[in-house]
Design a protein around this motif. Structure first.
Motif, mmCIF file in Angstrom:
data_model
loop_
_atom_site.group_PDB
_atom_site.id
_atom_site.type_symbol
_atom_site.label_atom_id
_atom_site.label_comp_id
_atom_site.label_asym_id
_atom_site.label_seq_id
_atom_site.Cartn_x
_atom_site.Cartn_y
_atom_site.Cartn_z
ATOM 1 N N GLY A 1 -14.964 16.241 39.216
ATOM 2 C CA GLY A 1 -14.864 17.075 40.411
ATOM 3 C C GLY A 1 -15.137 16.298 41.691
ATOM 4 O O GLY A 1 -14.738 16.724 42.779
ATOM 5 N N TRP B 1 -9.274 15.613 42.760
ATOM 6 C CA TRP B 1 -9.744 16.969 42.494
ATOM 7 C C TRP B 1 -10.349 17.632 43.726
ATOM 8 O O TRP B 1 -10.783 18.787 43.650
ATOM 9 N N LEU C 1 -9.177 22.953 38.415
ATOM 10 C CA LEU C 1 -10.295 22.383 37.665
ATOM 11 C C LEU C 1 -11.349 23.440 37.359
ATOM 12 O O LEU C 1 -11.953 23.427 36.288
#
Length: 129
Positions: free
Chosen positions: A4, A9, A18
């Motif tokens: 993350g 992302w 995600l």
């Protein structure tokens, strides 16, 4: 590894994907369906015989091939449908460049094949005939 925090992302659409459950991702569900369908087809045909006895050269070839395919799909911004067929159908030069690059990659791959499969006959789709 906290993916993350990766730049990829951080984009809003990617961060949303995600955070969502796996079964809400259309591509993931489709991929799982393809794998389960292949397992079912092999089982119904009596050809399901998994084995962990993978020769080292075959394993190396599979890993290298997978890495090259993944890298190539990121460079081409898609797979053979999005980057190749759609490109040619829309009259874009990138589709034709994709074709040339894919052909050259196949020529190289076929010539390197004996390095990974020396002394063994690799399985083919027609090996059961």
């Amino acid at each position: 590894v906290d993916v993350g925090s990766w730049v990829f992302w951080q984009a809003p659409a990617n961060a949303k994907a995600l955070a969502a459950p796996v079964w809400q991702d259309v591509t993931t569900v489709m991929d799982i369906g393809i794998i389960l369908g292949a397992l079912l087809a092999a089982g119904l045909a009596g050809r399901f015989a998994p084995s962990l006895k993978i020769p080292l050269p075959s394993l190396i070839a599979a890993v290298l091939g997978g890495l090259l395919l993944g890298y190539g799909s990121r460079l081409a911004y898609g797979c053979n449908i999005g980057a190749y067929f759609s490109g040619i159908a829309s009259g874009s030069v990138h589709g034709w460049l994709w074709l040339i690059a894919a052909y050259c990659g196949n020529v190289v791959g076929v010539r390197l094949r004996p390095l990974f499969f020396a002394g063994e006959r690799p399985a083919t789709a027609l090996s059961g005939c």
